[in-house]
Design an enzyme around this catalytic site. Structure first.
Site, PDB file in Angstrom:
ATOM      1  N   LYS A 153       0.714  -1.106  -0.003  1.00 39.81           N
ATOM      2  CA  LYS A 153      -0.056  -0.020  -0.017  1.00 39.81           C
ATOM      3  C   LYS A 153       0.841   1.154  -0.014  1.00 39.81           C
ATOM      4  O   LYS A 153       0.464   2.299  -0.859  1.00 39.81           O
ATOM      5  CB  LYS A 153      -0.874   0.018   1.193  1.00 39.81           C
ATOM      6  CG  LYS A 153      -2.034  -0.989   1.250  1.00 39.81           C
ATOM      7  CD  LYS A 153      -2.954  -1.278   2.260  1.00 39.81           C
ATOM      8  CE  LYS A 153      -1.960  -1.949   3.641  1.00 39.81           C
ATOM      9  NZ  LYS A 153      -1.501  -3.327   3.209  1.00 39.81           N
ATOM     10  N   ILE A 154       1.845   1.353   0.878  1.00 43.66           N
ATOM     11  CA  ILE A 154       2.788   2.535   1.100  1.00 43.66           C
ATOM     12  C   ILE A 154       3.786   2.366  -0.439  1.00 43.66           C
ATOM     13  O   ILE A 154       3.715   3.685  -0.788  1.00 43.66           O
ATOM     14  CB  ILE A 154       3.532   2.750   2.371  1.00 43.66           C
ATOM     15  CG1 ILE A 154       2.630   2.582   3.330  1.00 43.66           C
ATOM     16  CG2 ILE A 154       4.361   3.732   2.306  1.00 43.66           C
ATOM     17  CD1 ILE A 154       3.315   2.469   4.836  1.00 43.66           C
ATOM     18  N   ASP A 173       9.758  -6.528  -5.490  1.00 49.30           N
ATOM     19  CA  ASP A 173       9.118  -7.176  -4.401  1.00 49.30           C
ATOM     20  C   ASP A 173       9.042  -8.474  -4.781  1.00 49.30           C
ATOM     21  O   ASP A 173       8.532  -9.035  -6.033  1.00 49.30           O
ATOM     22  CB  ASP A 173       7.537  -6.658  -4.548  1.00 49.30           C
ATOM     23  CG  ASP A 173       6.700  -7.128  -3.238  1.00 49.30           C
ATOM     24  OD1 ASP A 173       6.793  -8.247  -2.820  1.00 49.30           O
ATOM     25  OD2 ASP A 173       6.081  -6.037  -2.766  1.00 49.30           O
ATOM     26  N   CYS A 201       8.870  -2.261   2.334  1.00 49.29           N
ATOM     27  CA  CYS A 201       8.576  -3.824   2.819  1.00 49.29           C
ATOM     28  C   CYS A 201       8.851  -4.178   4.303  1.00 49.29           C
ATOM     29  O   CYS A 201       9.235  -3.076   5.276  1.00 49.29           O
ATOM     30  CB  CYS A 201       9.663  -4.467   2.054  1.00 49.29           C
ATOM     31  SG  CYS A 201      11.564  -4.261   2.572  1.00 49.29           S
ATOM     32  N   PRO A 202       8.079  -5.027   4.870  1.00 49.70           N
ATOM     33  CA  PRO A 202       8.195  -5.043   6.271  1.00 49.70           C
ATOM     34  C   PRO A 202       9.321  -5.841   6.681  1.00 49.70           C
ATOM     35  O   PRO A 202      10.132  -6.134   5.966  1.00 49.70           O
ATOM     36  CB  PRO A 202       7.044  -6.238   6.467  1.00 49.70           C
ATOM     37  CG  PRO A 202       6.854  -6.921   5.134  1.00 49.70           C
ATOM     38  CD  PRO A 202       7.115  -5.896   4.100  1.00 49.70           C
ATOM     39  N   SER A 229      10.128   2.395   6.943  1.00 51.97           N
ATOM     40  CA  SER A 229       9.489   1.167   7.175  1.00 51.97           C
ATOM     41  C   SER A 229       9.843   0.773   8.624  1.00 51.97           C
ATOM     42  O   SER A 229       9.227   1.228   9.625  1.00 51.97           O
ATOM     43  CB  SER A 229       9.791   0.187   6.032  1.00 51.97           C
ATOM     44  OG  SER A 229       8.964   0.391   5.140  1.00 51.97           O
ATOM     45  N   ARG A 230      11.062   0.074   8.711  1.00 59.27           N
ATOM     46  CA  ARG A 230      11.515  -0.421  10.102  1.00 59.27           C
ATOM     47  C   ARG A 230      12.971  -0.535  10.013  1.00 59.27           C
ATOM     48  O   ARG A 230      13.758  -0.580   9.113  1.00 59.27           O
ATOM     49  CB  ARG A 230      11.032  -1.837  10.242  1.00 59.27           C
ATOM     50  CG  ARG A 230       9.618  -2.176  10.495  1.00 59.27           C
ATOM     51  CD  ARG A 230       9.055  -1.495  12.001  1.00 59.27           C
ATOM     52  NE  ARG A 230       7.948  -1.719  12.123  1.00 59.27           N
ATOM     53  CZ  ARG A 230       6.727  -0.857  12.212  1.00 59.27           C
ATOM     54  NH1 ARG A 230       7.142   0.320  11.315  1.00 59.27           N
ATOM     55  NH2 ARG A 230       5.746  -1.007  12.451  1.00 59.27           N
ATOM     56  N   ASP A 254      13.463   7.665   9.192  1.00 59.33           N
ATOM     57  CA  ASP A 254      12.227   7.975  10.037  1.00 59.33           C
ATOM     58  C   ASP A 254      12.280   6.810  11.168  1.00 59.33           C
ATOM     59  O   ASP A 254      11.325   6.685  12.040  1.00 59.33           O
ATOM     60  CB  ASP A 254      10.902   7.972   9.011  1.00 59.33           C
ATOM     61  CG  ASP A 254       9.681   8.243  10.243  1.00 59.33           C
ATOM     62  OD1 ASP A 254       9.922   9.386  10.862  1.00 59.33           O
ATOM     63  OD2 ASP A 254       8.751   7.865  10.059  1.00 59.33           O
ATOM     64  N   GLU A 259      15.802   1.824  17.795  1.00 58.03           N
ATOM     65  CA  GLU A 259      14.792   3.255  18.182  1.00 58.03           C
ATOM     66  C   GLU A 259      14.114   2.855  19.585  1.00 58.03           C
ATOM     67  O   GLU A 259      13.714   3.739  20.229  1.00 58.03           O
ATOM     68  CB  GLU A 259      13.981   3.391  17.133  1.00 58.03           C
ATOM     69  CG  GLU A 259      12.799   2.418  16.892  1.00 58.03           C
ATOM     70  CD  GLU A 259      11.879   2.879  15.712  1.00 58.03           C
ATOM     71  OE1 GLU A 259      12.443   3.280  14.576  1.00 58.03           O
ATOM     72  OE2 GLU A 259      10.660   2.894  16.162  1.00 58.03           O
ATOM     73  N   HIS A 291      10.295   8.084  13.861  1.00 53.01           N
ATOM     74  CA  HIS A 291       9.120   7.188  13.298  1.00 53.01           C
ATOM     75  C   HIS A 291       7.780   7.946  13.624  1.00 53.01           C
ATOM     76  O   HIS A 291       6.863   7.791  14.095  1.00 53.01           O
ATOM     77  CB  HIS A 291       9.041   5.996  14.386  1.00 53.01           C
ATOM     78  CG  HIS A 291       8.385   4.883  13.948  1.00 53.01           C
ATOM     79  ND1 HIS A 291       8.971   3.778  14.059  1.00 53.01           N
ATOM     80  CD2 HIS A 291       7.643   4.548  12.966  1.00 53.01           C
ATOM     81  CE1 HIS A 291       8.234   2.668  13.300  1.00 53.01           C
ATOM     82  NE2 HIS A 291       7.278   3.342  12.943  1.00 53.01           N
TER      83      HIS A 291
HETATM   84  P1  NAD Z   1       1.937  -3.978   2.889  1.00 50.93           P
HETATM   85  O1  NAD Z   1       1.910  -5.070   3.582  1.00 50.93           O
HETATM   86  O2  NAD Z   1       0.824  -3.351   1.934  1.00 50.93           O
HETATM   87  O3  NAD Z   1       3.092  -4.026   1.783  1.00 50.93           O
HETATM   88  C1  NAD Z   1       4.244  -4.512   2.030  1.00 50.93           C
HETATM   89  C2  NAD Z   1       4.949  -4.910   0.625  1.00 50.93           C
HETATM   90  O4  NAD Z   1       6.193  -5.539   0.962  1.00 50.93           O
HETATM   91  C3  NAD Z   1       4.349  -6.178   0.088  1.00 50.93           C
HETATM   92  O5  NAD Z   1       3.965  -5.933  -1.158  1.00 50.93           O
HETATM   93  C4  NAD Z   1       5.227  -7.593   0.276  1.00 50.93           C
HETATM   94  O6  NAD Z   1       5.219  -8.298  -0.810  1.00 50.93           O
HETATM   95  C5  NAD Z   1       6.564  -6.885   0.313  1.00 50.93           C
HETATM   96  N1  NAD Z   1       7.663  -7.624   0.678  1.00 50.93           N
HETATM   97  C6  NAD Z   1       7.542  -8.707   1.606  1.00 50.93           C
HETATM   98  N2  NAD Z   1       8.730  -9.244   1.547  1.00 50.93           N
HETATM   99  C7  NAD Z   1       9.694  -8.427   0.872  1.00 50.93           C
HETATM  100  C8  NAD Z   1      10.940  -8.422   0.569  1.00 50.93           C
HETATM  101  N3  NAD Z   1      11.750  -9.392   1.125  1.00 50.93           N
HETATM  102  N4  NAD Z   1      11.297  -7.705  -0.384  1.00 50.93           N
HETATM  103  C9  NAD Z   1      10.862  -6.680  -0.821  1.00 50.93           C
HETATM  104  N5  NAD Z   1       9.299  -6.570  -0.440  1.00 50.93           N
HETATM  105  C10 NAD Z   1       8.949  -7.340   0.123  1.00 50.93           C
HETATM  106  O7  NAD Z   1       2.519  -2.855   3.795  1.00 50.93           O
HETATM  107  P2  NAD Z   1       2.610  -1.197   3.872  1.00 50.93           P
HETATM  108  O8  NAD Z   1       1.085  -0.720   4.406  1.00 50.93           O
HETATM  109  O9  NAD Z   1       2.931  -0.844   2.551  1.00 50.93           O
HETATM  110  O10 NAD Z   1       3.530  -0.869   5.061  1.00 50.93           O
HETATM  111  C11 NAD Z   1       4.918  -1.115   4.731  1.00 50.93           C
HETATM  112  C12 NAD Z   1       5.866  -1.055   5.880  1.00 50.93           C
HETATM  113  O11 NAD Z   1       5.948   0.383   6.124  1.00 50.93           O
HETATM  114  C13 NAD Z   1       5.165  -1.960   7.079  1.00 50.93           C
HETATM  115  O12 NAD Z   1       5.633  -3.227   7.192  1.00 50.93           O
HETATM  116  C14 NAD Z   1       5.732  -1.043   8.398  1.00 50.93           C
HETATM  117  O13 NAD Z   1       6.891  -1.288   8.812  1.00 50.93           O
HETATM  118  C15 NAD Z   1       6.092   0.273   7.607  1.00 50.93           C
HETATM  119  N6  NAD Z   1       5.250   1.411   8.228  1.00 50.93           N
HETATM  120  C16 NAD Z   1       5.964   2.606   8.650  1.00 50.93           C
HETATM  121  C17 NAD Z   1       5.056   3.664   9.262  1.00 50.93           C
HETATM  122  C18 NAD Z   1       5.910   4.850   9.958  1.00 50.93           C
HETATM  123  O14 NAD Z   1       5.074   5.693  10.602  1.00 50.93           O
HETATM  124  N7  NAD Z   1       7.104   5.199   9.370  1.00 50.93           N
HETATM  125  C19 NAD Z   1       3.732   3.446   9.124  1.00 50.93           C
HETATM  126  C20 NAD Z   1       3.096   2.409   8.675  1.00 50.93           C
HETATM  127  C21 NAD Z   1       3.956   1.353   8.150  1.00 50.93           C
END
Ligand code: NAD
Length: 332
Positions: A153-154, A173, A201-202, A229-230, A254, A259, A291
């Site tokens: 999604k992001i 991906d 990615c997660p 992300s993380r 971020d 952290e 974050h």
């Molecule tokens: P999502 O589940 O919609 O998308 C994650 C994508 O990563 C999926 O398409 C998945 O197939 C892909 N993925 C899985 N393993 C992978 C790999 N080895 N290499 C590359 N891609 C891979 O998640 P999202 O809503 O887009 O969120 C992504 C990440 O953003 C979350 O996991 C979270 O850690 C982070 N996040 C951060 C904040 C913030 O405040 N900074 C807020 C929300 C989410």
């Protein structure tokens, strides 16, 4: 339902307090984080509600189970901080898979614009009427290549934003989205060809240190890297060495590997003991934020709504659409 709410900040209560009443829930707001030292505060509650820098390991799952806590309500999309496997058949874990992908993607682009064009430095200079431009030169993003790691999604929101800037987009991906009009390439090709790399990615056992010494070596000279992300997606030691070697045009973080216990807290009056974080702060082309990619009104409101909807569904035997499964190997 009685919910013990951990790591409470004033901005959490704005939505959770009135909404909790709407649902008829009793919510007790604890400011302390959820960790082994504070777990006893969960006794007598049906659920604990936790945030990204709280953690739940296997031992804590067992303790919660014995206390008859039925659910862990995550106020986040990511769930790497919970031992999902240990919770199987014991405690239901519910998360907020999506609240505002745009909030995070817009923030990621904001970080890039800041480190690239040094607006954080310009702001300070002009306040003292230092109108010199020396050292503030950036690069155009137009017609450069963005590499998006993770097209969920992001990542998709970030692709739309990058295209708005007239950038070419490459994506990686392991589970490509066939509906998505984007050029998927290998991770190696993305790292080698992108002028801007944005991680979406997660954190899993596969993605830990996805940016490491070897990937940094293969990146373009002057590359921009942003991680919303993380933290542990990046090997911080390798990043610092890359920064010292002058590899990066700019880096936006971020999130940070270590952290927990630092981000979201006011540490301004203390000696910073985390030497890597202190070192990262010294680079003129590194921007660190606490974050906060998610932190918009729309996202906070949606987080409260979905978290409480999750609790309501559990209490009333409705389908648990946001239940966390065990398909992803968890690190903590
Ligand atoms: P999502 O589940 O919609 O998308 C994650 C994508 O990563 C999926 O398409 C998945 O197939 C892909 N993925 C899985 N393993 C992978 C790999 N080895 N290499 C590359 N891609 C891979 O998640 P999202 O809503 O887009 O969120 C992504 C990440 O953003 C979350 O996991 C979270 O850690 C982070 N996040 C951060 C904040 C913030 O405040 N900074 C807020 C929300 C989410």
């Amino acid at each position: 339902m009685k919910i013990a709410f951990f790591s409470t900040k004033p901005y959490d209560k704005i939505w959770f307090e009135p909404m909790g009443k709407e649902y008829g829930f009793t919510i007790h707001f604890y400011e302390v984080p959820f960790q082994e030292e504070t777990i006893s505060l969960a006794r007598g509650f049906d659920a604990v509600c936790i945030f990204v820098n709280d953690y739940v390991n296997a031992r804590m799952i067992q303790q919660l189970y014995e206390m008859e806590v039925r659910a862990i309500l995550l106020r986040s999309a990511g769930f790497n901080h919970v031992d999902v496997k240990a919770a199987e058949d014991k405690i239901t874990i519910l998360r907020v898979p999506s609240y505002s992908p745009e909030a995070v993607a817009e923030f990621a682009m904001g970080m890039i614009l800041t480190v690239n064009r040094y607006t954080h430095k310009a702001y300070n200079r002009t306040r003292e009427f230092n109108m010199s431009l020396n050292g503030l030169m950036g690069v155009d993003l137009y017609q450069k290549t963005a590499g998006i790691v993770g097209t969920g999604k992001i990542g998709q929101a970030m692709i739309r934003i990058c295209r708005g800037f007239g950038m070419q987009v490459l994506a990686y991906d392991p589970y490509p989205n066939k509906e998505l009009d984007v050029e998927y390439v290998s991770l190696e090709q993305l790292m080698a060809e992108a002028d801007l790399i944005s991680l979406h990615c997660p954190l899993t056992s596969e993605t830990k240190h996805i940016v490491n010494r070897s990937t940094i070596d293969h990146m373009k000279q002057g590359v921009y890297l942003v991680n919303t992300s993380r933290g542990a997606l990046i090997d911080t030691d390798a990043l610092i060495d890359g920064l010292v070697a002058g590899k990066f045009g700019g880096v936006g973080l971020d999130v940070y590997e270590e952290e927990e216990g630092i981000f979201y807290e006011d540490k301004s009056g203390e000696i910073m003991k985390d030497e890597n974080l202190a070192r990262l702060m010294t680079f003129p082309n590194v921007l660190i934020t606490s974050h906060m990619g998610f932190f918009t009104k729309e996202a906070m409101q949606a987080i409260a709504r979905v978290t409480l909807d999750n609790a309501y569904a559990l209490e009333n035997g409705l389908p648990l659409v946001n239940k966390v499964g065990t398909e992803v190997v968890c690190l903590s």
